[in-house]
Enzyme design. Sequence first.
Site, mmCIF file in Angstrom:
data_model
loop_
_atom_site.group_PDB
_atom_site.id
_atom_site.type_symbol
_atom_site.label_atom_id
_atom_site.label_comp_id
_atom_site.label_asym_id
_atom_site.label_seq_id
_atom_site.Cartn_x
_atom_site.Cartn_y
_atom_site.Cartn_z
ATOM 1 N N LYS A 1 -35.626 12.180 15.015
ATOM 2 C CA LYS A 1 -37.040 11.843 15.152
ATOM 3 C C LYS A 1 -37.642 11.268 13.867
ATOM 4 C CE LYS A 1 -37.999 15.014 18.935
ATOM 5 N NZ LYS A 1 -38.918 16.026 19.499
ATOM 6 N N ASN B 1 -40.718 10.149 18.834
ATOM 7 C CA ASN B 1 -39.875 10.620 19.942
ATOM 8 C C ASN B 1 -39.847 9.637 21.114
ATOM 9 O OD1 ASN B 1 -42.591 11.414 20.888
ATOM 10 N ND2 ASN B 1 -41.486 12.489 22.508
ATOM 11 N N ALA C 1 -39.934 17.650 15.435
ATOM 12 C CA ALA C 1 -40.837 18.201 16.445
ATOM 13 C C ALA C 1 -41.949 19.015 15.803
ATOM 14 C CB ALA C 1 -40.059 19.060 17.429
ATOM 15 N N THR D 1 -35.498 28.248 3.520
ATOM 16 C CA THR D 1 -35.518 28.091 2.065
ATOM 17 C C THR D 1 -36.952 28.008 1.556
ATOM 18 O OG1 THR D 1 -35.308 25.699 2.366
ATOM 19 C CG2 THR D 1 -33.297 26.938 1.991
ATOM 20 N N GLU E 1 -40.273 26.875 -0.252
ATOM 21 C CA GLU E 1 -40.850 25.601 -0.650
ATOM 22 C C GLU E 1 -42.358 25.783 -0.722
ATOM 23 O OE1 GLU E 1 -40.717 20.977 0.854
ATOM 24 O OE2 GLU E 1 -38.961 22.244 1.165
#
Length: 250
Positions: free
Chosen positions: A64, A85, A135, A156, A158
């Site tokens: 996407k 999409n 998405a 993770t 961030e």
Amino acid sequence: MLTYGLIGFPLKHSFSAKFFTEKFYREGIDAEYLNFEIGDIQEIRHILLLNQQLKGLNVTIPYKEQIIPFLSEISPETRKIGAVNVIKIERRPGDMYYHKLIGHNTDYIGFKQSLQPLIDPASHRKALILGTGGASKAVAQALTDMQIEWRYVSRTPENERFTYNDLSPAVISEFTVIINASPVGTFPQTEDCPDIPYTHLTPRHLLYDLVYNPEETLFLQKGKRQGATVKNGREMLELQALAAWDIWNE
């Protein structure tokens, strides 16, 4: 015969071909819908060259965002979301090498229309988005436009994101809308679910899973056991698919 299709990898979980094939049969439309399971986004060039009747494509995981450099244009709302999409394909008669690819995002339309009736403004003011793929960007934009504050959750750490380890009882109590925008739990990995503290969910919570195969994922099952409102992504799929059809044929 006009051709439409879906690009992604893998595609075993997808209901798009079934949805459109049934639509074409029911409405007497002379068209076909094909799955193009590709392991590399570069293969889009071969698909376009070898399928000259291809008029439109849906795009699913993991392309996407990767598809964007291949597009000729992106609609303004899609540029704001940052993921595509739906692709409308325009060709020049007699020129098999010419094509204009216009990117759109109907995930936004489908998700927003599907979620909105479930929202209680008094209880549902903050949302967690599980996953940060293409998405999730449409989900985030829809929540912003519905004036629901949101935070991403990823594996993770961030900036401005939670990790799954950050999901304390206090966080779960505050963020009463939880959306699985990741592929976790999709067939055939039906025994998997996002790693959230399900025991802290309450009847105030709303769990929405973009996954629609299986119909009730383990994520939704665990939410339902705690009394939460739950919904899968099947209606979103159908709403976004109908919006894609309108774009392809406008």
